[in-house]
Design an enzyme around this catalytic site. Structure first.
Site, PDB file in Angstrom:
ATOM      1  N   GLU A 128      -4.770   1.989   3.797  1.00 33.87           N
ATOM      2  CA  GLU A 128      -5.342   3.326   3.747  1.00 33.87           C
ATOM      3  C   GLU A 128      -6.829   3.337   4.100  1.00 33.87           C
ATOM      4  O   GLU A 128      -7.417   4.395   4.275  1.00 33.87           O
ATOM      5  CB  GLU A 128      -5.101   3.974   2.381  1.00 33.87           C
ATOM      6  CG  GLU A 128      -5.989   3.483   1.272  1.00 33.87           C
ATOM      7  CD  GLU A 128      -5.749   2.032   0.933  1.00 33.87           C
ATOM      8  OE1 GLU A 128      -6.746   1.272   0.914  1.00 33.87           O
ATOM      9  OE2 GLU A 128      -4.590   1.638   0.693  1.00 33.87           O
ATOM     10  N   PRO A 176       7.257  -6.600   2.054  1.00 31.17           N
ATOM     11  CA  PRO A 176       6.588  -7.365   3.100  1.00 31.17           C
ATOM     12  C   PRO A 176       5.531  -8.341   2.603  1.00 31.17           C
ATOM     13  O   PRO A 176       4.968  -9.082   3.401  1.00 31.17           O
ATOM     14  CB  PRO A 176       5.917  -6.264   3.933  1.00 31.17           C
ATOM     15  CG  PRO A 176       5.565  -5.213   2.914  1.00 31.17           C
ATOM     16  CD  PRO A 176       6.690  -5.252   1.894  1.00 31.17           C
ATOM     17  N   ASP A 191      -3.256  -5.725   8.523  1.00 33.31           N
ATOM     18  CA  ASP A 191      -2.200  -4.964   7.853  1.00 33.31           C
ATOM     19  C   ASP A 191      -0.989  -4.939   8.771  1.00 33.31           C
ATOM     20  O   ASP A 191      -1.099  -4.546   9.938  1.00 33.31           O
ATOM     21  CB  ASP A 191      -2.665  -3.537   7.535  1.00 33.31           C
ATOM     22  CG  ASP A 191      -1.698  -2.834   6.590  1.00 33.31           C
ATOM     23  OD1 ASP A 191      -2.087  -2.585   5.432  1.00 33.31           O
ATOM     24  OD2 ASP A 191      -0.556  -2.530   7.000  1.00 33.31           O
ATOM     25  N   ASP A 202      -5.229  -7.122  -0.762  1.00 34.59           N
ATOM     26  CA  ASP A 202      -4.911  -5.781  -1.270  1.00 34.59           C
ATOM     27  C   ASP A 202      -3.557  -5.370  -0.711  1.00 34.59           C
ATOM     28  O   ASP A 202      -3.460  -4.514   0.168  1.00 34.59           O
ATOM     29  CB  ASP A 202      -6.009  -4.800  -0.849  1.00 34.59           C
ATOM     30  CG  ASP A 202      -5.763  -3.393  -1.372  1.00 34.59           C
ATOM     31  OD1 ASP A 202      -4.992  -3.241  -2.339  1.00 34.59           O
ATOM     32  OD2 ASP A 202      -6.340  -2.443  -0.806  1.00 34.59           O
ATOM     33  N   HIS A 211     -10.349   0.869  -6.043  1.00 35.72           N
ATOM     34  CA  HIS A 211     -10.970   0.206  -4.899  1.00 35.72           C
ATOM     35  C   HIS A 211     -12.350  -0.354  -5.234  1.00 35.72           C
ATOM     36  O   HIS A 211     -12.714  -1.437  -4.756  1.00 35.72           O
ATOM     37  CB  HIS A 211     -11.024   1.167  -3.713  1.00 35.72           C
ATOM     38  CG  HIS A 211      -9.679   1.432  -3.125  1.00 35.72           C
ATOM     39  ND1 HIS A 211      -8.998   2.616  -3.329  1.00 35.72           N
ATOM     40  CD2 HIS A 211      -8.854   0.651  -2.386  1.00 35.72           C
ATOM     41  CE1 HIS A 211      -7.826   2.557  -2.729  1.00 35.72           C
ATOM     42  NE2 HIS A 211      -7.711   1.376  -2.152  1.00 35.72           N
ATOM     43  N   ASP A 243       1.372 -10.217  10.589  1.00 35.96           N
ATOM     44  CA  ASP A 243       1.577 -10.796   9.268  1.00 35.96           C
ATOM     45  C   ASP A 243       0.327 -11.572   8.855  1.00 35.96           C
ATOM     46  O   ASP A 243      -0.153 -12.429   9.588  1.00 35.96           O
ATOM     47  CB  ASP A 243       2.778 -11.727   9.302  1.00 35.96           C
ATOM     48  CG  ASP A 243       3.037 -12.381   7.963  1.00 35.96           C
ATOM     49  OD1 ASP A 243       2.671 -13.556   7.809  1.00 35.96           O
ATOM     50  OD2 ASP A 243       3.562 -11.693   7.070  1.00 35.96           O
TER      51      ASP A 243
END
Length: 247
Positions: free
Chosen positions: A32, A111, A52, A102, A8, A84
């Site tokens: 996350e 996806p 997300d 990311d 990250h 999306d």
């Protein structure tokens, strides 16, 4: 959890530090919360739009991975959307200094494969402010893996942005060096000296980083010869009509 900071920090800070004063940031994916955590550590940032698609993943990470997000989801600067990212970027009127992609690797039934396309990078470019930058996680860069994704992403980004930089970091949990492709409308991340990177970290972030500093920055952009040659000879451009899938 032991080494997520490597990935990250490597993803976020080179582009953030390269920008003279990043205020508005877009994140595609990052469920996350660790990518948002690193972005929000910059005191210049006033707004972060995170998109997300999977609400359930975000809620599970928020509950069970507190060491990843460290309260980022509760920061008032963060605006979270579950939709999306391609559709969102195509509709939004917001403008950004930095865009961070990311998302998972481009799996055929996954996806995210459309977020590796020329069309998506063009949409993001058009939402950037002058001197803006985009970075995309671009898969492994080891000798046995870089042709799967990394070199094609680099060439696709090169077809959209006037300047492209590439860097990598070894992430132990991934078992490989991992690549990041940066498209820029101005700043050259690879041109920053270790001393300048250190000065910007001190003024914007202060303490707390465990992986990234000026020396690490210099090393990340010193990629091996086989990668430089692979990108120079790469002809693939990823599009919605001709997507790329990894297996």
């Amino acid at each position: 959890e032991v080494d997520e900071f490597v990935y990250h920090e490597a993803l976020v800070h080179p582009v953030m530090i390269a920008h003279p004063s990043p205020r508005a940031v877009f994140i595609a994916g990052g469920g996350e919360g660790a990518t948002a955590r690193e972005v929000l550590s910059h005191n210049s940032v006033s707004s972060v739009v995170m998109v997300d698609i999977d609400r359930e993943v975000v809620e599970l990470c928020r509950r069970y991975l507190p060491n990843h997000h460290r309260g980022a989801f509760d920061d008032p600067r963060l605006e979270l959307h579950h939709t999306d990212a391609l559709e969102f970027v195509g509709k939004t009127q917001d403008r950004f200094d930095i865009a961070i992609v990311d998302v998972p690797d481009p799996l055929e039934e996954g996806p995210a494969y459309q977020l590796f396309t020329q069309e998506f990078y063009r949409l993001l470019r058009d939402r950037l402010n002058p001197r803006g930058l985009i970075v995309a996680q671009s898969g492994p860069t080891g000798p046995a893996f870089y042709e799967q994704c990394f070199s094609a992403v680099a060439n696709t980004m090169r077809s959209v942005f006037p300047a492209v930089s590439i860097c990598e970091a070894f992430v132990p949990s991934f078992g490989s060096t991992w690549g990041f492709v940066i498209g820029s409308l101005g700043p050259d991340p690879s041109g920053l000296s270790p001393e300048e990177v250190g000065r910007r970290i001190s003024s914007r972030i202060g303490a707390g980083l465990r992986f990234y500093d000026g020396i690490t920055h210099q090393g990340m952009f010193s990629i091996p010869r086989y990668l430089r040659e692979a990108i120079a000879s790469e002809s693939r451009i990823i599009t919605r009509a001709k997507p790329l899938f990894v297996v």
